[in-house]
Design an enzyme around this catalytic site. Sequence first.
Site, short mmCIF file in Angstrom:
data_model
loop_
_atom_site.label_atom_id
_atom_site.label_comp_id
_atom_site.label_asym_id
_atom_site.label_seq_id
_atom_site.Cartn_x
_atom_site.Cartn_y
_atom_site.Cartn_z
CB SER A 143 -0.84 -0.02 1.29
OG SER A 143 -1.52 1.19 1.48
CE1 TYR A 156 -4.50 -1.70 5.29
CE2 TYR A 156 -3.57 0.44 4.67
CZ TYR A 156 -4.08 -0.80 4.30
OH TYR A 156 -4.18 -1.14 2.97
#
Length: 261
Positions: A143, A156
Amino acid sequence: MGSLEGKVALITGGGAGIGSSIVERFLNEQAKVCVFDLSEKRLALLKEKFGERIHTVCGDVKNYQDNERAVSSTVNCFGKLDSFVANAGVFDGFNKLLDLKPDVLNEAYEELFSINVKGYLFGARAALPELMKTKGNMIFTISGASFYPDGGGVLYTASKHAGLGLIRQLAFESAPNVRVNGVAPGGTITDLTITPSLRPYSISKTSGEREASIKNRNPLRMAMQPEDHVSSYVLLASDQSRAITGEVISSDGGLGVRGLS
Ligand SMILES: NC(=O)c1ccc[n+]([C@@H]2O[C@H](COP(=O)([O-])OP(=O)(O)OC[C@H]3O[C@@H](n4cnc5c(N)ncnc54)[C@H](O)[C@@H]3O)[C@@H](O)[C@H]2O)c1
């Protein structure tokens, strides 16, 4: 001729979002594909759409045995494994550390890291012996949050930074036989699940608000769709990238060139 003709791929989290776009594109490139996902319903829909062209395995990436079953089932069905795509992941709803009550931290950490990090590690361990036989490759969906703050909350972001560490160390350990690379999407229009223990803390956005916020964050002003990322996976799975290992393709609308203002 498709650029993945003759190749066999196993894709985790291929039932929805970015994973299901990878599945569809790999099939169009003539690969044989096994989809490993938690959702029986999503797997049944894929089977209905693609029939004998795909194989499905219902299971949880958190369980080592399920990963092993996915690998052996792929090999039983298609004879070998060339690419393992670790993609199943969950989100933390952008929660900051101080927003989280201490008594939710342990559960949230376990839930999120056991999918985003342990799931990738287990899948890699289960797939590696088969990939050694074919001189294959692994591709991890990481990501923008693997490189920059504010692509999620602290859990995250830490889990996606860990994904980058897995890529680099496994690329080192698996050479010269197996290549290990990643694709790092930026904010993408999917239903990426917020992990259960953090849902009560998370503010839900309408799809319009989500799209506007993603566009405002990247220089190309894109609210990316899953299809925007899939060519990067095709390249990394194909023999055309045979000199590339330990690398990540950022597919994020230019997060690295945001500038200071
Ligand atoms: N959507 C984004 O904005 C975005 C941005 C950057 C990176 N990513 C990453 O892309 C990946 C895919 O995200 P998405 O947005 O397509 O998500 P999604 O929720 O749309 O799809 C995820 C799929 O994974 C499956 N899954 C979830 N937990 C699982 C488990 N424990 N075992 C097996 N399958 C499981 C779900 O059933 C679903 O089919 C994730 O790793 C995510 O972190 C997403």
